[in-house]
Scaffold this motif. Structure first.
Motif, PDB file in Angstrom:
ATOM      1  N   ILE A   1      -8.178 -33.041  49.978  1.00 57.67           N
ATOM      2  CA  ILE A   1      -9.348 -33.817  50.406  1.00 57.67           C
ATOM      3  C   ILE A   1      -9.598 -34.985  49.452  1.00 57.67           C
ATOM      4  O   ILE A   1      -9.846 -36.125  49.884  1.00 57.67           O
ATOM      5  CB  ILE A   1     -10.590 -32.916  50.496  1.00 57.67           C
ATOM      6  CG1 ILE A   1     -10.430 -31.912  51.647  1.00 57.67           C
ATOM      7  CG2 ILE A   1     -11.858 -33.750  50.691  1.00 57.67           C
ATOM      8  CD1 ILE A   1     -11.522 -30.863  51.709  1.00 57.67           C
ATOM      9  N   VAL A   2      -9.522 -34.717  48.148  1.00 57.38           N
ATOM     10  CA  VAL A   2      -9.702 -35.793  47.164  1.00 57.38           C
ATOM     11  C   VAL A   2      -8.618 -36.856  47.340  1.00 57.38           C
ATOM     12  O   VAL A   2      -8.902 -38.063  47.273  1.00 57.38           O
ATOM     13  CB  VAL A   2      -9.667 -35.221  45.734  1.00 57.38           C
ATOM     14  CG1 VAL A   2      -9.661 -36.354  44.704  1.00 57.38           C
ATOM     15  CG2 VAL A   2     -10.866 -34.306  45.502  1.00 57.38           C
ATOM     16  N   THR A   3      -7.393 -36.426  47.588  1.00 46.57           N
ATOM     17  CA  THR A   3      -6.287 -37.377  47.802  1.00 46.57           C
ATOM     18  C   THR A   3      -6.577 -38.281  48.993  1.00 46.57           C
ATOM     19  O   THR A   3      -6.371 -39.505  48.929  1.00 46.57           O
ATOM     20  CB  THR A   3      -4.968 -36.616  48.023  1.00 46.57           C
ATOM     21  OG1 THR A   3      -4.685 -35.816  46.878  1.00 46.57           O
ATOM     22  CG2 THR A   3      -3.816 -37.585  48.256  1.00 46.57           C
ATOM     23  N   ILE A   4      -7.054 -37.698  50.081  1.00 47.19           N
ATOM     24  CA  ILE A   4      -7.374 -38.487  51.277  1.00 47.19           C
ATOM     25  C   ILE A   4      -8.460 -39.514  50.966  1.00 47.19           C
ATOM     26  O   ILE A   4      -8.352 -40.693  51.354  1.00 47.19           O
ATOM     27  CB  ILE A   4      -7.815 -37.557  52.428  1.00 47.19           C
ATOM     28  CG1 ILE A   4      -6.646 -36.690  52.897  1.00 47.19           C
ATOM     29  CG2 ILE A   4      -8.370 -38.380  53.599  1.00 47.19           C
ATOM     30  CD1 ILE A   4      -7.051 -35.597  53.876  1.00 47.19           C
ATOM     31  N   LEU A   5      -9.505 -39.091  50.263  1.00 41.84           N
ATOM     32  CA  LEU A   5     -10.605 -39.997  49.928  1.00 41.84           C
ATOM     33  C   LEU A   5     -10.123 -41.148  49.049  1.00 41.84           C
ATOM     34  O   LEU A   5     -10.487 -42.315  49.267  1.00 41.84           O
ATOM     35  CB  LEU A   5     -11.719 -39.226  49.226  1.00 41.84           C
ATOM     36  CG  LEU A   5     -12.465 -38.195  50.089  1.00 41.84           C
ATOM     37  CD1 LEU A   5     -13.460 -37.420  49.235  1.00 41.84           C
ATOM     38  CD2 LEU A   5     -13.164 -38.881  51.263  1.00 41.84           C
TER      39      LEU A   5
END
Length: 302
Positions: free
Chosen positions: A222-226
């Motif tokens: 999720i952090v990577t996507i953001l």
């Protein structure tokens, strides 16, 4: 027949079909190998490389378990044939050493994997060797995915250093989670044979450890996507990371359901295929991202 004839002067489409065949075959044998274990047929052929001390094929006394185990062994030869076809196609189509080397490594990995499978039989399905057997199959899935993407000519997106590091951290965590899954499997039922040893660990405890690994993996994704979205990266990298998140959530749901329903065979089999899909999708994200050129130059010099 068309693919065989195409080996004489292979086009990109022909080579791509061989690469797809490699990926699918390496995934299918994970499923069939899992079914051998789930049906308690792991010692259906009690020795290796022969099925029995006297014969390479099972006899009637071995029953259905012998047929299931022997059938899985035969699939190795299908994989070898596909691997040889893939090497020939790549070798005749591309002059790139990296691509050729990758195809050869995948081909060599299949008989090596067969030897590890034989060792699992000779050690009466030692759970640590069984785990290694699965992990090596997943490495072949990752390599087949890499080969497919390179044959297709998919171009990696330039992403910031932070995003690239997050991608690599996510991928490393994915492999840790996969391995923890094999540890859980080695501590629980479905050993492959009623007399096969277990690793002696507490299955409930290690199921929770595995679950926490999944939580970390999902959070990192999720952090990577953001970070990818905020960095102005092209949609390709964002879609690749999002697809990984979807695969993680689906695999997580299957894992939780199978845990709370006492590990039904059908769900465990689906979970095995899900592990292959997860590794493939994760590998795709790694291959389709790279550090931006300017940032690489700042790090390493012009």
């Amino acid at each position: 027949m068309g693919m065989t004839l195409g080996l004489r002067t292979p086009t990109r489409d022909v080579v791509e079909r061989w690469a797809w065949a490699s990926l699918v075959a390496n995934t299918v044998i994970i499923l069939t190998g899992g079914l051998v274990r789930l049906t308690a047929s792991g010692l259906g052929c009690p020795t290796w490389p022969r099925c029995t001390d006297e014969s390479f094929v099972p006899h009637r006394a071995l029953g259905l378990h012998g047929l299931i185990e022997f059938g899985n062994r035969l699939l190795t030869y299908v994989l070898i044939a596909i691997a040889i076809g893939t090497v020939v196609a790549v070798w005749r189509w591309s002059e790139g050493r990296g691509l050729r080397r990758l195809a050869v490594v995948l081909a060599v990995g299949i008989p090596f994997q067969g030897v590890i499978g034989g060792i699992t039989v000779l050690t009466d399905l030692n759970p640590w060797i069984v785990a290694l057997h699965l992990v090596l199959s997943l490495f072949l899935v990752a390599g087949s995915t890499w080969l497919l993407l390179r044959v297709r000519g998919d171009v990696a997106d330039d992403v910031p250093v932070l995003a690239r590091r997050l991608v690599l951290a996510t991928y490393a965590t994915l492999w840790v989670v996969v391995y923890l899954g094999t540890v859980v499997t080695g501590s629980g039922p479905h050993a492959g044979d009623v007399n096969a040893p277990r690793n002696g660990l507490d299955p409930r405890l290690w199921s929770h450890v595995h679950a926490w690994g999944v939580y970390v993996l999902v959070a990192l994704t999720i952090v990577t996507i953001l970070v990818l979205r905020r960095s102005g990266t092209s949609p390709l990298a964002v879609r690749a990371a999002t697809l990984l998140l979807v695969a993680e959530l689906a695999q997580g749901v299957i894992g939780f359901v199978q845990y709370f329903t006492d590990l039904p065979i059908a769900l465990v089999a689906v979970h095995l295929v899900g592990a292959a899909v997860l590794v493939s999708v994760g590998t795709r994200l790694v291959v389709l991202t790279r550090t931006r050129v300017r940032e690489r130059q700042l790090q390493h010099g012009p």
